[in-house]
Scaffold this motif. Structure first.
Motif, PDB file in Angstrom:
ATOM      1  N   ASN A 156      24.304 -29.365  -4.323  1.00 23.20           N
ATOM      2  CA  ASN A 156      24.169 -29.819  -2.854  1.00 23.20           C
ATOM      3  C   ASN A 156      25.110 -29.060  -2.060  1.00 23.20           C
ATOM      4  O   ASN A 156      25.053 -29.058  -0.695  1.00 23.20           O
ATOM      5  N   ILE A 157      25.942 -28.314  -2.576  1.00 25.14           N
ATOM      6  CA  ILE A 157      26.909 -27.697  -1.925  1.00 25.14           C
ATOM      7  C   ILE A 157      26.304 -26.365  -1.725  1.00 25.14           C
ATOM      8  O   ILE A 157      25.294 -25.836  -2.102  1.00 25.14           O
ATOM      9  N   ASP A 158      26.850 -26.026  -0.080  1.00 22.54           N
ATOM     10  CA  ASP A 158      26.164 -24.847   0.299  1.00 22.54           C
ATOM     11  C   ASP A 158      27.195 -23.718  -0.047  1.00 22.54           C
ATOM     12  O   ASP A 158      28.329 -23.499   0.347  1.00 22.54           O
ATOM     13  N   TRP A 159      26.595 -23.012  -1.141  1.00 26.13           N
ATOM     14  CA  TRP A 159      27.540 -22.092  -1.655  1.00 26.13           C
ATOM     15  C   TRP A 159      27.859 -20.781  -0.817  1.00 26.13           C
ATOM     16  O   TRP A 159      28.940 -20.230  -1.034  1.00 26.13           O
ATOM     17  N   GLU A 160      26.896 -20.615  -0.099  1.00 24.67           N
ATOM     18  CA  GLU A 160      27.150 -19.253   0.622  1.00 24.67           C
ATOM     19  C   GLU A 160      28.146 -19.534   1.653  1.00 24.67           C
ATOM     20  O   GLU A 160      29.318 -18.747   2.029  1.00 24.67           O
ATOM     21  N   SER A 161      28.060 -20.973   2.412  1.00 24.43           N
ATOM     22  CA  SER A 161      29.030 -21.348   3.580  1.00 24.43           C
ATOM     23  C   SER A 161      30.691 -21.721   2.842  1.00 24.43           C
ATOM     24  O   SER A 161      31.289 -22.245   3.573  1.00 24.43           O
ATOM     25  N   LYS A 162      30.401 -22.189   1.532  1.00 24.39           N
ATOM     26  CA  LYS A 162      31.404 -22.803   0.822  1.00 24.39           C
ATOM     27  C   LYS A 162      31.917 -24.095   1.320  1.00 24.39           C
ATOM     28  O   LYS A 162      33.048 -24.198   1.868  1.00 24.39           O
TER      29      LYS A 162
END
Length: 282
Positions: A156-162
């Protein structure tokens, strides 16, 4: 998407903290007649009779827990002396439930707190250590809240936006709900002292203290606050699993008999664990 801000409380049980109105927190509310008729607590102790305030001898002991012989007329004691003797027996009987390990001393310490603490909450570093150990050593993929939270972070982390999107917050709560909250009901807890001191728990709060994301990795600091009640309710003593033991019979009488009324108390424990993982971990 907005980022979830930390610290963030993600889970609280329906049972609330510091619930002094819970059934197992009652004390001094039952008469001798009620304890005998409703709970079959005629014979309580091998050392002293709390109903007549007389010392017992071996001739007084019933042949079974369900049948009482005629009691001899022993030496009279004061109510305070009787309570002291019952607490001493209470501690002595507790040893069969705490045979080994770093937590085996806790039950006697908690009984003494019931005797002298007047209902004040109980904290001990050993309880915090036991809670953290239980959380960290639980490696069940289906039950461990730590492992389930790690999966929830990764997916569920937004890896692109960190960052962790605020709209995914409920996924963390769902992860906890799908598992099993930390308890002390394992086989070893029957003998290491934790099963008799805590066993099940009353209320749990879980808070994400911080979440750092960098280089496709995350590190979360998760805080568990857990509370139990050191007290018995009617269902406990009416359960033959418990009522067969003098340990629980003495406990119930010391707590609920209106001539004693020793107060149960809140058992508080906390643990902070670190959860780490990566974007590509399976």
């Amino acid at each position: 998407m907005a980022a979830l801000q930390f610290p963030c409380a993600i889970f609280t049980t329906q049972n609330r903290m510091d619930d002094y109105h819970a059934k197992d927190m009652r004390c001094g509310d039952l008469t001798e007649a009620q304890l005998k008729s409703q709970y079959r607590l005629d014979y309580i102790s091998d050392r002293v009779d709390p109903w007549t305030l007389t010392l017992r001898s071996s001739m007084d002991r019933p042949q079974s827990m369900f049948c009482c012989n005629l009691r001899g007329q022993g030496e009279k004691v004061t109510r305070q002396q009787c309570a002291t003797m019952l607490f001493d027996e209470f501690r002595s009987l507790s040893r069969k439930f705490s045979l080994y390990g770093p937590y085996s001393h806790l039950i006697e310490k908690m009984i003494t707190h019931m005797q002298n603490g007047n209902g004040t909450p109980f904290r001990d570093m050993s309880l915090d250590r036991a809670l953290k150990e239980q959380i960290v050593r639980d490696i069940s993929e289906r039950n461990s809240t730590r492992i389930l939270l790690s999966k929830a972070f990764r997916t569920n982390i937004d890896w692109e936006s960190k960052h962790f999107p605020i709209e995914n917050r409920d996924r963390l709560r769902d992860a906890v709900l799908s598992g099993k909250l930390p308890k002390f009901d394992r086989f070893q807890d029957n003998y290491n002292g934790m099963g008799i001191t805590v066993h099940d728990t009353w209320a749990t709060h879980i808070t994400i203290k911080s979440l750092h994301i960098a280089n496709d990795r995350y590190r979360a600091v998760v805080h568990y606050k857990v509370q139990d009640h050191f007290g018995l309710d009617s269902d406990d003593i009416l359960n033959t699993k418990f009522s067969q033991f003098h340990f629980f019979r003495i406990w119930f009488v010391l707590q609920r008999y209106n001539q004693f009324g020793f107060k149960p108390f809140m058992t508080n424990m906390e643990a902070t664990v670190e959860i780490t993982g990566g974007c590509y971990e399976i």
